[in-house]
Enzyme design. Structure first.
Site, short mmCIF file in Angstrom:
data_model
loop_
_atom_site.label_atom_id
_atom_site.label_comp_id
_atom_site.label_asym_id
_atom_site.label_seq_id
_atom_site.Cartn_x
_atom_site.Cartn_y
_atom_site.Cartn_z
N CYS A 97 2.66 5.77 5.36
CA CYS A 97 2.62 5.66 4.45
C CYS A 97 3.60 4.40 3.70
O CYS A 97 4.81 4.64 3.74
CB CYS A 97 2.61 6.88 3.43
N HIS A 99 3.64 2.82 0.60
CA HIS A 99 4.31 3.01 -0.58
C HIS A 99 5.29 4.11 -0.64
O HIS A 99 6.36 3.94 -1.29
CB HIS A 99 3.23 3.43 -1.92
N HIS A 217 -9.48 6.72 4.95
CA HIS A 217 -9.45 6.14 3.96
C HIS A 217 -10.43 5.06 3.49
O HIS A 217 -10.93 4.37 4.58
CB HIS A 217 -7.98 5.43 3.92
N ASP A 243 -5.45 6.11 -4.82
CA ASP A 243 -4.00 5.64 -4.76
C ASP A 243 -3.87 4.74 -6.00
O ASP A 243 -4.55 3.60 -6.42
CB ASP A 243 -3.98 4.66 -3.65
N CYS A 247 -1.97 0.53 -2.20
CA CYS A 247 -1.86 1.00 -0.83
C CYS A 247 -1.43 0.02 0.07
O CYS A 247 -2.06 -0.65 0.73
CB CYS A 247 -3.31 1.63 -0.54
N GLY A 248 -0.10 0.49 0.91
CA GLY A 248 0.53 -0.44 1.62
C GLY A 248 -0.31 -0.59 2.96
O GLY A 248 -0.31 -1.47 3.67
N THR A 249 -0.79 0.76 3.63
CA THR A 249 -1.13 0.77 4.74
C THR A 249 -2.74 -0.04 4.59
O THR A 249 -3.01 -0.57 5.52
CB THR A 249 -1.43 2.17 5.33
O1 PYC Z 1 0.83 2.99 0.58
O2 PYC Z 1 0.21 3.18 2.69
C1 PYC Z 1 0.39 3.63 1.35
C2 PYC Z 1 -0.43 4.96 1.04
C3 PYC Z 1 -1.18 5.57 1.97
C4 PYC Z 1 -1.63 6.69 1.20
C5 PYC Z 1 -1.22 6.62 -0.19
N1 PYC Z 1 -0.50 5.52 -0.12
#
Ligand code: PYC
Length: 341
Positions: A97, A99, A217, A243, A247-249
């Protein structure tokens, strides 16, 4: 931590809350279960198989809500790592994750464990590095990411046939481009219905990540509302929450797709807008020999190492109480709570 209160047991869990571009992270600083020793991957397996009630009590109602991502910090395996982390949500563990990593970075600064600089963090899918930037933002060099398939057709139950790319950005994503999509807070119900239909249809059709894992996702891209942003996204997470951040991923998966399509050169930055209008800045470098590349993830795109930059702010210091007499001390089990690792 436990105490007696008129014959009842009160367990205490100490958490620190933050949000990253709108998306909450709850870091457990005391009261987490003993997960033994080993890698983040091994400990995440133990956590997922034996501690679902703990996860629910930390992130879901009545103490949290479906969008909260929890983080347990553990002793790292490598002496030069700041910590090991396992992220979890309303239905189990997340592989990674971004974030949450930004939230963890700010939390470590808040408690005085670090005061800036660049730090290695061990996760179940590989090590990431984060840096506290001079403007207060956090930059995360995420795990190597890659587009696995392009223009995959999925026949949905309620929304016809939808095409998208499959990409790994630390989690598996199905990425749909639709410049006509209306993305905003007034559209949440329709967006959730669409992306959930896609998610279930992918599962039914046996379309998975290239390592056979579920694509859990779904990311929809429409026109941006912010000047300079490439697009605005809606990201549906595994437990049907959306999200609040970009969403960083998911932004890493998008970056991998742009690189694979020849639409983004290494080192060039783009802005990814979220459903609420917050932004991550993203760029990448090509992966090199020293990068840890999981052999089971194959694809048509090059391996890239994305960098995601964003802001996080502390929002709370809380002690959660779990009363042994409370029938909902660990929240309640939702139909979506499935077995995941
Ligand atoms: O920011 O990678 C992210 C993330 C994954 C699920 C919620 N945020």
């Amino acid at each position: 931590m436990a105490s007696q209160n008129s014959g009842r047991n009160l367990d205490r869990i100490v958490v620190l809350d933050s949000h990253t571009e709108g998306e909450p992270t709850r870091v457990v600083v005391d009261g987490a279960p003993d997960l033994g020793s080993g890698s983040a991957r091994e400990r995440a397996r133990r956590f997922a198989s034996a501690h679902r009630a703990f996860m629910r009590s930390v992130v879901t109602e009545p103490r949290g809500h479906d969008a909260v991502v929890g983080a347990v910090l553990l002793e790292p395996m490598h002496a030069d790592a700041v910590a090991q982390v396992i992220f979890f949500n309303n239905v189990g563990c997340l592989h990674m994750c971004v974030h949450g990593t930004i939230g963890v970075a700010k939390t470590l600064v808040h408690v005085g464990r670090i005061d800036g600089g660049r730090h290695r963090l061990e996760t179940p899918v590989g090590d990431v590095w984060f840096e506290i930037l001079s403007d207060g933002r956090v930059a995360v060099d995420n795990v190597p990411s890659r587009r696995a398939q392009t223009t995959v057709a999925v026949t949905t139950e309620r929304h016809g046939t939808i095409h998208g790319d499959v990409a790994w950005g630390g989690n598996w994503f199905f990425l749909i481009d639709d410049p006509d999509a209306r993305i905003g807070l007034l559209e949440i119900e329709a967006l959730t219905d669409l992306t959930w239909d896609v998610r279930q249809s992918l599962h039914r059709s046996g379309i998975t990540g290239s390592d056979g894992l579920e694509i859990d996702h779904v990311e929809l891209f429409g026109r941006p509302s912010i000047d300079g942003a490439l697009s605005k996204n809606f990201v549906l997470c595994p437990g049907k929450a959306w999200d609040r951040s970009p969403c960083g991923t998911g932004t890493s998966a998008k970056t991998a797709c742009l690189a694979a399509a020849g639409k983004l050169e290494p080192g060039v930055t783009f802005l990814q807008e979220s459903t609420i209008g917050s932004c991550f800045e993203a760029s990448y470098r090509n992966a090199t020999v020293g990068d840890e590349l999981p052999a089971e993830i194959t694809g048509d795109g090059p391996w890239i190492v994305p960098t995601i930059r964003g802001r996080a702010f502390m929002t709370g210091e809380t002690t959660l109480l779990l009363d042994s007499a409370d029938p909902f001390r660990s929240g309640f089990v939702s139909d979506l709570d499935s077995e995941r690792t």
